[in-house]
Design an enzyme around this catalytic site. Structure first.
Site, mmCIF file in Angstrom:
data_model
loop_
_atom_site.group_PDB
_atom_site.id
_atom_site.type_symbol
_atom_site.label_atom_id
_atom_site.label_comp_id
_atom_site.label_asym_id
_atom_site.label_seq_id
_atom_site.Cartn_x
_atom_site.Cartn_y
_atom_site.Cartn_z
ATOM 1 N N LYS A 154 0.947 -1.055 -0.194
ATOM 2 C CA LYS A 154 0.129 0.231 -0.027
ATOM 3 C C LYS A 154 0.730 1.380 -0.125
ATOM 4 O O LYS A 154 1.973 1.410 0.627
ATOM 5 C CB LYS A 154 -1.289 0.118 1.539
ATOM 6 C CG LYS A 154 -1.873 1.504 1.282
ATOM 7 C CD LYS A 154 -2.969 0.960 2.472
ATOM 8 C CE LYS A 154 -3.583 2.521 2.178
ATOM 9 N NZ LYS A 154 -4.733 2.693 3.331
ATOM 10 N N CYS A 155 0.706 1.975 -0.780
ATOM 11 C CA CYS A 155 1.726 3.065 -0.996
ATOM 12 C C CYS A 155 0.826 4.317 -1.107
ATOM 13 O O CYS A 155 -0.259 5.183 -1.010
ATOM 14 C CB CYS A 155 2.344 3.628 -2.919
ATOM 15 S SG CYS A 155 3.417 4.723 -3.200
ATOM 16 N N THR A 156 1.093 4.945 0.860
ATOM 17 C CA THR A 156 0.876 5.621 0.863
ATOM 18 C C THR A 156 0.733 7.464 0.345
ATOM 19 O O THR A 156 -0.005 8.456 0.376
ATOM 20 C CB THR A 156 1.012 6.492 2.244
ATOM 21 O OG1 THR A 156 0.764 5.349 3.093
ATOM 22 C CG2 THR A 156 0.699 7.724 3.477
ATOM 23 N N GLY A 159 -1.481 6.965 -2.369
ATOM 24 C CA GLY A 159 -3.194 6.714 -2.030
ATOM 25 C C GLY A 159 -3.289 5.578 -3.133
ATOM 26 O O GLY A 159 -4.703 5.832 -3.287
ATOM 27 N N SER A 160 -3.307 4.639 -2.674
ATOM 28 C CA SER A 160 -3.729 3.689 -3.533
ATOM 29 C C SER A 160 -3.297 2.448 -2.959
ATOM 30 O O SER A 160 -1.289 1.947 -3.125
ATOM 31 C CB SER A 160 -3.192 4.120 -4.901
ATOM 32 O OG SER A 160 -3.902 2.704 -5.150
#
Length: 365
Positions: A154-156, A159-160
Protein backbone atom coordinates in the site's frame (compact mmCIF):
# COMPACT_ATOMS: atom_id res chain seq x y z
CA UNK A 1 6.56 1.68 5.72
CA UNK A 2 3.52 0.25 7.47
CA UNK A 3 1.41 2.28 9.83
CA UNK A 4 -0.63 0.58 12.55
CA UNK A 5 -3.55 2.67 13.76
CA UNK A 6 -6.86 2.28 15.54
CA UNK A 7 -10.03 0.77 14.11
CA UNK A 8 -11.36 4.20 13.18
CA UNK A 9 -12.16 4.05 9.48
CA UNK A 10 -11.36 7.27 7.65
CA UNK A 11 -13.35 8.40 4.60
CA UNK A 12 -12.00 7.16 1.27
CA UNK A 13 -11.23 10.70 0.09
CA UNK A 14 -8.58 11.11 2.80
CA UNK A 15 -6.25 8.84 0.83
CA UNK A 16 -5.83 11.67 -1.68
CA UNK A 17 -4.46 14.12 0.90
CA UNK A 18 -0.88 12.88 0.61
CA UNK A 19 -0.88 12.77 -3.24
CA UNK A 20 -2.31 16.31 -3.33
CA UNK A 21 0.41 17.52 -0.98
CA UNK A 22 3.09 15.89 -3.13
CA UNK A 23 1.63 17.39 -6.31
CA UNK A 24 1.62 20.86 -4.73
CA UNK A 25 5.24 20.38 -3.69
CA UNK A 26 6.10 19.28 -7.23
CA UNK A 27 4.32 22.33 -8.65
CA UNK A 28 6.41 24.56 -6.40
CA UNK A 29 9.56 22.81 -7.60
CA UNK A 30 8.57 23.21 -11.25
CA UNK A 31 7.80 26.90 -10.76
CA UNK A 32 11.03 27.65 -8.86
CA UNK A 33 13.12 25.71 -11.37
CA UNK A 34 11.45 27.22 -14.44
CA UNK A 35 11.30 30.80 -13.21
CA UNK A 36 14.30 31.26 -10.91
CA UNK A 37 16.81 29.15 -12.82
CA UNK A 38 15.67 28.65 -16.40
CA UNK A 39 14.17 32.10 -17.06
CA UNK A 40 16.05 34.45 -14.69
CA UNK A 41 19.48 32.89 -15.10
CA UNK A 42 19.80 30.62 -18.15
CA UNK A 43 17.47 32.59 -20.44
CA UNK A 44 18.07 36.22 -19.37
CA UNK A 45 21.51 36.27 -17.79
CA UNK A 46 23.38 33.71 -19.90
CA UNK A 47 21.32 34.09 -23.07
CA UNK A 48 20.99 30.31 -23.56
CA UNK A 49 17.40 30.57 -24.72
CA UNK A 50 17.07 27.14 -26.35
CA UNK A 51 18.48 25.41 -23.25
CA UNK A 52 16.13 27.30 -20.94
CA UNK A 53 13.05 26.63 -23.06
CA UNK A 54 13.98 22.97 -23.48
CA UNK A 55 14.40 22.44 -19.74
CA UNK A 56 11.10 24.18 -18.96
CA UNK A 57 9.21 22.10 -21.53
CA UNK A 58 10.72 18.80 -20.35
CA UNK A 59 10.12 19.46 -16.65
CA UNK A 60 6.53 20.63 -17.20
CA UNK A 61 5.81 17.68 -19.51
CA UNK A 62 7.17 15.18 -16.98
CA UNK A 63 5.07 16.65 -14.18
CA UNK A 64 1.90 16.38 -16.29
CA UNK A 65 2.88 12.82 -17.24
CA UNK A 66 3.41 11.90 -13.58
CA UNK A 67 -0.03 13.30 -12.74
CA UNK A 68 -1.56 11.18 -15.53
CA UNK A 69 0.22 8.04 -14.31
CA UNK A 70 -0.90 8.69 -10.74
CA UNK A 71 -4.53 9.08 -11.89
CA UNK A 72 -4.35 5.69 -13.58
CA UNK A 73 -2.71 4.04 -10.56
CA UNK A 74 -5.15 5.36 -7.97
CA UNK A 75 -8.39 5.92 -9.91
CA UNK A 76 -8.69 4.66 -13.48
CA UNK A 77 -6.90 1.31 -13.27
CA UNK A 78 -6.45 0.42 -9.62
CA UNK A 79 -4.75 -2.68 -8.19
CA UNK A 80 -7.23 -5.17 -9.62
CA UNK A 81 -9.88 -7.43 -8.13
CA UNK A 82 -9.47 -11.17 -7.71
CA UNK A 83 -12.42 -13.03 -9.29
CA UNK A 84 -14.53 -15.20 -7.02
CA UNK A 85 -13.22 -18.74 -7.00
CA UNK A 86 -15.50 -21.57 -5.94
CA UNK A 87 -13.89 -24.28 -3.79
CA UNK A 88 -14.61 -27.19 -6.12
CA UNK A 89 -12.61 -25.57 -8.93
CA UNK A 90 -9.43 -26.27 -6.97
CA UNK A 91 -10.36 -29.12 -4.64
CA UNK A 92 -13.39 -31.40 -5.00
CA UNK A 93 -15.97 -31.23 -2.25
CA UNK A 94 -15.91 -35.06 -2.19
CA UNK A 95 -12.82 -37.09 -2.85
CA UNK A 96 -14.91 -39.41 -5.05
CA UNK A 97 -15.53 -36.55 -7.46
CA UNK A 98 -13.21 -37.36 -10.34
CA UNK A 99 -13.99 -34.19 -12.26
CA UNK A 100 -11.41 -32.09 -10.44
CA UNK A 101 -8.61 -34.64 -10.82
CA UNK A 102 -9.34 -35.02 -14.51
CA UNK A 103 -9.09 -31.26 -14.96
CA UNK A 104 -5.70 -31.25 -13.25
CA UNK A 105 -4.38 -34.02 -15.48
CA UNK A 106 -5.42 -32.11 -18.61
CA UNK A 107 -3.34 -29.02 -17.86
CA UNK A 108 0.37 -28.59 -18.57
CA UNK A 109 3.10 -31.15 -18.40
CA UNK A 110 5.21 -29.00 -16.06
CA UNK A 111 2.77 -29.44 -13.21
CA UNK A 112 2.43 -25.70 -12.55
CA UNK A 113 -1.36 -25.75 -12.91
CA UNK A 114 -1.81 -28.59 -10.40
CA UNK A 115 -0.04 -26.92 -7.49
CA UNK A 116 -1.67 -24.40 -5.17
CA UNK A 117 -1.07 -22.87 -1.75
CA UNK A 118 -3.02 -24.58 1.00
CA UNK A 119 -3.43 -25.33 4.71
CA UNK A 120 -2.01 -28.45 6.45
CA UNK A 121 -5.02 -30.50 5.31
CA UNK A 122 -4.66 -29.58 1.66
CA UNK A 123 -7.56 -27.15 1.56
CA UNK A 124 -7.07 -23.88 -0.37
CA UNK A 125 -6.83 -20.63 1.60
CA UNK A 126 -10.31 -19.22 2.26
CA UNK A 127 -11.18 -15.51 2.52
CA UNK A 128 -14.03 -15.09 5.00
CA UNK A 129 -14.67 -11.52 3.85
CA UNK A 130 -15.06 -12.31 0.15
CA UNK A 131 -16.54 -15.78 0.80
CA UNK A 132 -14.18 -17.07 -1.84
CA UNK A 133 -10.84 -18.79 -2.17
CA UNK A 134 -7.86 -16.52 -1.71
CA UNK A 135 -5.39 -17.74 -4.27
CA UNK A 136 -1.63 -17.44 -4.23
CA UNK A 137 -0.12 -14.00 -3.45
CA UNK A 138 -3.54 -12.39 -3.10
CA UNK A 139 -4.41 -10.43 0.04
CA UNK A 140 -7.70 -9.00 1.22
CA UNK A 141 -7.96 -5.22 1.36
CA UNK A 142 -10.32 -3.85 3.98
CA UNK A 143 -10.14 -0.48 2.26
CA UNK A 144 -11.34 -1.84 -1.09
CA UNK A 145 -13.51 -4.63 0.28
CA UNK A 146 -12.08 -7.39 -1.89
CA UNK A 147 -8.96 -9.48 -2.46
CA UNK A 148 -6.22 -7.88 -4.55
CA UNK A 149 -4.29 -10.20 -6.90
CA UNK A 150 -0.53 -10.19 -6.41
CA UNK A 151 -0.80 -7.62 -3.62
CA UNK A 152 2.52 -5.76 -3.58
CA UNK A 153 2.08 -2.99 -1.00
CA UNK A 154 0.00 0.00 0.00
CA UNK A 155 1.61 3.23 -1.19
CA UNK A 156 0.60 6.08 1.12
CA UNK A 157 2.33 8.66 -1.07
CA UNK A 158 0.18 7.74 -4.06
CA UNK A 159 -2.93 6.97 -2.01
CA UNK A 160 -3.39 3.58 -3.64
CA UNK A 161 -2.79 -0.10 -3.18
CA UNK A 162 -0.33 -1.55 -5.68
CA UNK A 163 -1.41 -4.89 -7.14
CA UNK A 164 -1.37 -6.91 -10.32
CA UNK A 165 -3.19 -4.37 -12.49
CA UNK A 166 -1.31 -1.18 -11.64
CA UNK A 167 2.13 -2.57 -10.81
CA UNK A 168 3.69 -1.67 -14.17
CA UNK A 169 2.30 1.87 -13.86
CA UNK A 170 3.83 2.14 -10.39
CA UNK A 171 7.27 1.14 -11.69
CA UNK A 172 6.92 3.62 -14.56
CA UNK A 173 5.92 6.32 -12.08
CA UNK A 174 9.13 5.67 -10.13
CA UNK A 175 11.19 5.80 -13.35
CA UNK A 176 9.76 9.12 -14.57
CA UNK A 177 9.84 10.61 -11.09
CA UNK A 178 13.54 9.72 -10.86
CA UNK A 179 14.16 11.40 -14.22
CA UNK A 180 12.16 14.52 -13.23
CA UNK A 181 14.05 14.91 -9.97
CA UNK A 182 17.43 14.24 -11.62
CA UNK A 183 16.89 16.93 -14.27
CA UNK A 184 16.10 19.54 -11.63
CA UNK A 185 18.93 18.91 -9.20
CA UNK A 186 21.60 18.24 -11.82
CA UNK A 187 20.68 21.44 -13.69
CA UNK A 188 20.96 23.50 -10.52
CA UNK A 189 24.30 21.89 -9.66
CA UNK A 190 25.55 22.56 -13.21
CA UNK A 191 24.82 26.32 -12.98
CA UNK A 192 25.16 27.04 -9.28
CA UNK A 193 28.91 27.65 -9.40
CA UNK A 194 28.64 30.05 -12.38
CA UNK A 195 25.77 31.93 -10.76
CA UNK A 196 27.58 32.47 -7.46
CA UNK A 197 30.80 33.46 -9.27
CA UNK A 198 29.09 35.97 -11.60
CA UNK A 199 27.18 37.69 -8.80
CA UNK A 200 30.06 37.74 -6.33
CA UNK A 201 30.71 41.26 -5.13
CA UNK A 202 27.47 42.64 -6.62
CA UNK A 203 25.43 42.36 -3.45
CA UNK A 204 23.43 39.43 -4.84
CA UNK A 205 23.19 35.88 -3.67
CA UNK A 206 21.78 32.62 -4.95
CA UNK A 207 17.98 32.61 -4.83
CA UNK A 208 16.64 30.80 -1.77
CA UNK A 209 14.05 28.92 -3.81
CA UNK A 210 16.82 27.24 -5.79
CA UNK A 211 18.58 26.17 -2.62
CA UNK A 212 15.31 24.78 -1.22
CA UNK A 213 14.42 22.73 -4.30
CA UNK A 214 18.03 21.54 -4.65
CA UNK A 215 17.89 20.04 -1.16
CA UNK A 216 14.37 18.63 -1.61
CA UNK A 217 14.92 17.11 -5.05
CA UNK A 218 18.23 15.56 -4.03
CA UNK A 219 16.70 13.90 -0.96
CA UNK A 220 13.64 12.72 -2.88
CA UNK A 221 15.82 11.49 -5.75
CA UNK A 222 17.83 9.29 -3.37
CA UNK A 223 14.61 7.92 -1.85
CA UNK A 224 12.81 7.25 -5.15
CA UNK A 225 15.92 5.79 -6.78
CA UNK A 226 16.34 3.37 -3.87
CA UNK A 227 12.68 2.39 -4.21
CA UNK A 228 13.08 1.90 -7.96
CA UNK A 229 16.13 -0.32 -7.52
CA UNK A 230 14.23 -2.38 -4.96
CA UNK A 231 11.33 -2.84 -7.39
CA UNK A 232 13.68 -3.81 -10.23
CA UNK A 233 15.20 -6.44 -7.94
CA UNK A 234 11.69 -7.71 -7.17
CA UNK A 235 10.89 -7.88 -10.88
CA UNK A 236 13.91 -9.95 -11.92
CA UNK A 237 13.37 -12.31 -8.96
CA UNK A 238 9.55 -12.37 -9.23
CA UNK A 239 8.92 -11.17 -5.70
CA UNK A 240 6.55 -8.71 -4.10
CA UNK A 241 7.36 -6.03 -1.55
CA UNK A 242 5.41 -7.99 1.07
CA UNK A 243 7.57 -11.05 0.44
CA UNK A 244 10.75 -8.95 0.69
CA UNK A 245 9.64 -7.56 4.06
CA UNK A 246 8.64 -11.03 5.20
CA UNK A 247 12.10 -12.34 4.27
CA UNK A 248 13.67 -9.85 6.71
CA UNK A 249 11.72 -11.32 9.61
CA UNK A 250 13.31 -14.01 11.69
CA UNK A 251 10.45 -16.42 11.05
CA UNK A 252 7.39 -16.76 8.86
CA UNK A 253 4.17 -15.31 10.23
CA UNK A 254 2.39 -18.34 8.75
CA UNK A 255 3.51 -21.71 7.46
CA UNK A 256 3.94 -21.99 3.72
CA UNK A 257 2.42 -25.15 2.28
CA UNK A 258 1.47 -26.27 -1.21
CA UNK A 259 -0.84 -29.01 -2.38
CA UNK A 260 0.54 -30.88 -5.37
CA UNK A 261 -1.34 -33.38 -7.52
CA UNK A 262 1.08 -36.11 -8.47
CA UNK A 263 0.04 -37.60 -11.84
CA UNK A 264 2.30 -40.60 -11.18
CA UNK A 265 0.06 -42.09 -8.50
CA UNK A 266 -3.07 -39.90 -8.67
CA UNK A 267 -2.66 -38.57 -5.12
CA UNK A 268 -2.50 -35.10 -3.66
CA UNK A 269 0.41 -34.25 -1.37
CA UNK A 270 0.75 -31.36 1.06
CA UNK A 271 4.37 -30.22 1.18
CA UNK A 272 5.76 -27.50 3.43
CA UNK A 273 8.48 -25.15 2.20
CA UNK A 274 10.96 -23.57 4.54
CA UNK A 275 11.86 -19.88 4.45
CA UNK A 276 14.69 -20.22 1.94
CA UNK A 277 12.68 -22.50 -0.37
CA UNK A 278 9.65 -20.21 -0.33
CA UNK A 279 11.71 -17.11 -1.14
CA UNK A 280 12.36 -18.33 -4.69
CA UNK A 281 9.28 -20.47 -5.27
CA UNK A 282 7.62 -17.99 -7.67
CA UNK A 283 10.73 -17.35 -9.74
CA UNK A 284 10.62 -18.71 -13.28
CA UNK A 285 13.49 -20.10 -15.34
CA UNK A 286 15.02 -16.71 -16.23
CA UNK A 287 14.96 -13.06 -15.17
CA UNK A 288 13.36 -12.25 -18.53
CA UNK A 289 10.43 -14.58 -17.85
CA UNK A 290 10.02 -12.96 -14.43
CA UNK A 291 10.03 -9.48 -16.00
CA UNK A 292 7.42 -10.47 -18.57
CA UNK A 293 5.19 -11.87 -15.83
CA UNK A 294 5.47 -8.65 -13.81
CA UNK A 295 5.37 -6.04 -16.58
CA UNK A 296 3.41 -7.81 -19.31
CA UNK A 297 4.26 -9.48 -22.59
CA UNK A 298 4.01 -6.27 -24.65
CA UNK A 299 7.55 -4.91 -24.37
CA UNK A 300 6.63 -1.58 -26.00
CA UNK A 301 4.23 -0.88 -23.13
CA UNK A 302 7.12 -1.16 -20.67
CA UNK A 303 8.05 2.41 -21.64
CA UNK A 304 4.55 3.72 -22.44
CA UNK A 305 2.70 4.57 -19.20
CA UNK A 306 -0.82 3.75 -20.30
CA UNK A 307 -3.29 1.14 -19.12
CA UNK A 308 -2.57 -2.12 -17.41
CA UNK A 309 -0.33 -5.04 -18.31
CA UNK A 310 -3.15 -7.48 -17.48
CA UNK A 311 -5.28 -8.44 -20.51
CA UNK A 312 -8.96 -7.60 -20.36
CA UNK A 313 -10.66 -10.42 -18.57
CA UNK A 314 -14.17 -10.99 -17.31
CA UNK A 315 -15.11 -14.35 -15.79
CA UNK A 316 -18.29 -15.88 -17.10
CA UNK A 317 -20.42 -16.96 -14.13
CA UNK A 318 -22.43 -19.26 -16.39
CA UNK A 319 -19.31 -21.38 -16.90
CA UNK A 320 -18.68 -22.11 -13.26
CA UNK A 321 -21.01 -25.08 -12.84
CA UNK A 322 -20.07 -28.62 -11.99
CA UNK A 323 -21.36 -30.08 -15.24
CA UNK A 324 -19.19 -28.10 -17.62
CA UNK A 325 -15.49 -28.04 -18.47
CA UNK A 326 -14.61 -24.87 -16.57
CA UNK A 327 -11.33 -24.79 -14.65
CA UNK A 328 -9.54 -22.57 -12.19
CA UNK A 329 -7.63 -21.15 -15.16
CA UNK A 330 -10.91 -20.18 -16.85
CA UNK A 331 -12.03 -18.26 -13.76
CA UNK A 332 -8.77 -16.56 -12.83
CA UNK A 333 -7.40 -15.98 -16.32
CA UNK A 334 -4.34 -13.69 -16.07
CA UNK A 335 -4.65 -13.60 -12.27
CA UNK A 336 -3.54 -17.21 -11.93
CA UNK A 337 -0.20 -17.45 -10.10
CA UNK A 338 2.11 -20.37 -10.75
CA UNK A 339 5.23 -21.57 -9.00
CA UNK A 340 8.44 -22.06 -10.98
CA UNK A 341 9.59 -25.33 -12.50
CA UNK A 342 12.43 -25.61 -9.97
CA UNK A 343 9.90 -25.47 -7.15
CA UNK A 344 7.83 -28.20 -8.79
CA UNK A 345 10.97 -30.34 -9.00
CA UNK A 346 11.70 -29.58 -5.33
CA UNK A 347 8.17 -30.61 -4.30
CA UNK A 348 8.38 -33.84 -6.30
CA UNK A 349 11.73 -34.58 -4.66
CA UNK A 350 10.23 -34.03 -1.21
CA UNK A 351 7.39 -36.38 -2.08
CA UNK A 352 9.79 -39.08 -3.26
CA UNK A 353 11.70 -38.69 0.04
CA UNK A 354 8.43 -38.92 2.02
CA UNK A 355 8.89 -35.32 3.21
CA UNK A 356 5.23 -34.37 3.07
CA UNK A 357 2.57 -33.53 5.66
CA UNK A 358 -0.55 -35.07 4.20
CA UNK A 359 -1.41 -37.52 1.45
CA UNK A 360 -4.91 -37.63 -0.02
CA UNK A 361 -6.02 -40.46 -2.27
CA UNK A 362 -8.13 -39.32 -5.22
CA UNK A 363 -10.48 -42.18 -5.96
CA UNK A 364 -11.58 -42.84 -9.51
CA UNK A 365 -14.95 -44.32 -8.63
Amino acid sequence: MQTFCSNVKLPRWTRFLMPIGIFLLMSYGTWAFSHKLCYDQIYKHYGQKSVAIGLIVVVCFLQILLLLIWFQIAVAVGPGKLPQVLPYLILSAQESDLGASEKYQNHGSDGSSICYQCDPNGYPIWCTNCQSLKTERAHHSRELGHCVPKFDHKCTYLGSIIGKDNYRLFVQYCVFMTIWLAIIWTSIVAYIRSITRDYRGHGSHLNGNLIAILILTTLFWITVTSLLLTQLNCIVKNKTSIEVMERRRKAFSTRKMFCYYNPDDGCRYVVELNKKEYESCWSKDSWWANAVESLGSNIFMWVIPWGTSVPKFKPDPEKNGRNDKSTIEAVLGPYKETVGNKTIELIRKKISNNEYLTKVQVRSS
